[in-house]
Design an enzyme around this catalytic site. Structure first.
Site, PDB file in Angstrom:
ATOM      1  N   ASP A 101      16.282  20.798  18.160  1.00 51.34           N
ATOM      2  CA  ASP A 101      16.850  21.214  19.504  1.00 51.34           C
ATOM      3  C   ASP A 101      15.756  21.567  20.332  1.00 51.34           C
ATOM      4  OD1 ASP A 101      19.445  20.888  20.442  1.00 51.34           O
ATOM      5  OD2 ASP A 101      19.674  23.231  20.401  1.00 51.34           O
TER       6      ASP A 101
ATOM      7  N   TYR B 271      13.162  23.791  22.862  1.00 54.20           N
ATOM      8  CA  TYR B 271      13.220  25.281  23.381  1.00 54.20           C
ATOM      9  C   TYR B 271      14.123  25.509  24.427  1.00 54.20           C
ATOM     10  CZ  TYR B 271       9.298  25.503  19.695  1.00 54.20           C
ATOM     11  OH  TYR B 271       8.271  25.458  18.816  1.00 54.20           O
TER      12      TYR B 271
ATOM     13  N   PHE C 147       8.582  21.157  18.186  1.00 54.44           N
ATOM     14  CA  PHE C 147       7.627  22.293  17.797  1.00 54.44           C
ATOM     15  C   PHE C 147       6.695  22.576  19.001  1.00 54.44           C
ATOM     16  CE2 PHE C 147       9.144  20.696  13.815  1.00 54.44           C
ATOM     17  CZ  PHE C 147       9.697  22.035  13.403  1.00 54.44           C
TER      18      PHE C 147
ATOM     19  N   HIS D  17      11.505  24.465   6.197  1.00 56.49           N
ATOM     20  CA  HIS D  17      11.139  24.612   7.713  1.00 56.49           C
ATOM     21  C   HIS D  17      10.155  25.485   7.888  1.00 56.49           C
ATOM     22  CE1 HIS D  17      12.019  25.269  12.022  1.00 56.49           C
ATOM     23  NE2 HIS D  17      12.595  23.974  11.759  1.00 56.49           N
TER      24      HIS D  17
END
Length: 222
Positions: free
Chosen positions: A65, A67, A78, A189
């Protein structure tokens, strides 16, 4: 449908743009931008594709998703815009790069990963838009179908790509990538909740560069 996106990706993904689900997705996204605060800025929705043309992709990193706080998202997973505080997952990515390669990331101390994208790293979120402060708010509206199609196109038409799959979500999303023609690396992750369960110490960045060099490609300046 005429979508403003890098021409190389437009050629590959045109069948998706012409499907009913994408028309419904477009209507939903336009309405959200008209009536709510939505990220990233509308001109950066396809930034991952615009910054990394289809035939230039060397590495694929998959996020979930964008931010959802002000000023963060700019269309690359990221990554945050220059001057914005580096999120915890990216802090851990930077830590692993330094441990793996022996030097800080070329993008540090900022959190903007545009330089990676321009070298051939497709920083692709599964969902390309999100309502402010509502994580997951644009999931299951059609974006996942579209981004699956992008990964499938790479898997079918390209080879010698490195797929860095961090966490179970990314691993499921690229489960169809042929490992005999690509390098698929899996780890936990980089989130603080899971980084110590296998992300730290994965050495994905040196492995990726070694594979690229072995196949006659310029390594990534991480």
């Amino acid at each position: 449908m005429n979508v403003r996106i890098d021409e190389s990706w437009k050629r590959v993904l045109q069948p998706e743009f012409d499907k009913p689900y994408f028309e419904l997705l477009t209507e939903f996204v336009r309405q959200e931008y008209r009536t709510k605060q939505v990220f990233p800025p509308s001109g950066l929705i396809f930034n991952a594709f615009d910054s990394c043309p289809f035939d230039k992709v060397k590495v694929v990193i998959i996020g979930q998703d964008p931010y959802h706080d002000l000023g963060q998202a700019h269309g690359l997973c990221f990554s945050v815009q220059t001057g914005v505080r580096i999120p915890p997952s990216l802090q851990n990515i930077y830590k692993e790069i330094e441990a793996d390669l022996g030097h800080p990331s070329v993008c540090a101390p900022q959190g903007n990963l545009q330089h990676w994208a321009e070298q051939g790293v497709l920083l692709l979120n599964a969902t390309l838009t999100v309502e402010a402060h509502k994580a997951g708010s644009h999931q299951n509206k059609g974006w996942e179908v579209f981004t699956d199609a992008a990964i499938q196109a790479l898997a079918k038409q390209r080879e010698h790509i490195v797929y860095l799959l961090w966490g179970s979500y990314a691993q499921r999303k690229a489960s169809f990538v042929p490992t005999q023609r690509n390098l698929v690396l899996k780890a936990a992750h980089p989130s603080p909740l899971s980084a110590y369960n296998g992300f730290f110490g994965c050495r994905h960045f040196s492995q990726a560069n070694r594979y690229l060099q072995q196949n006659g490609l310029t390594p990534i300046a991480w």
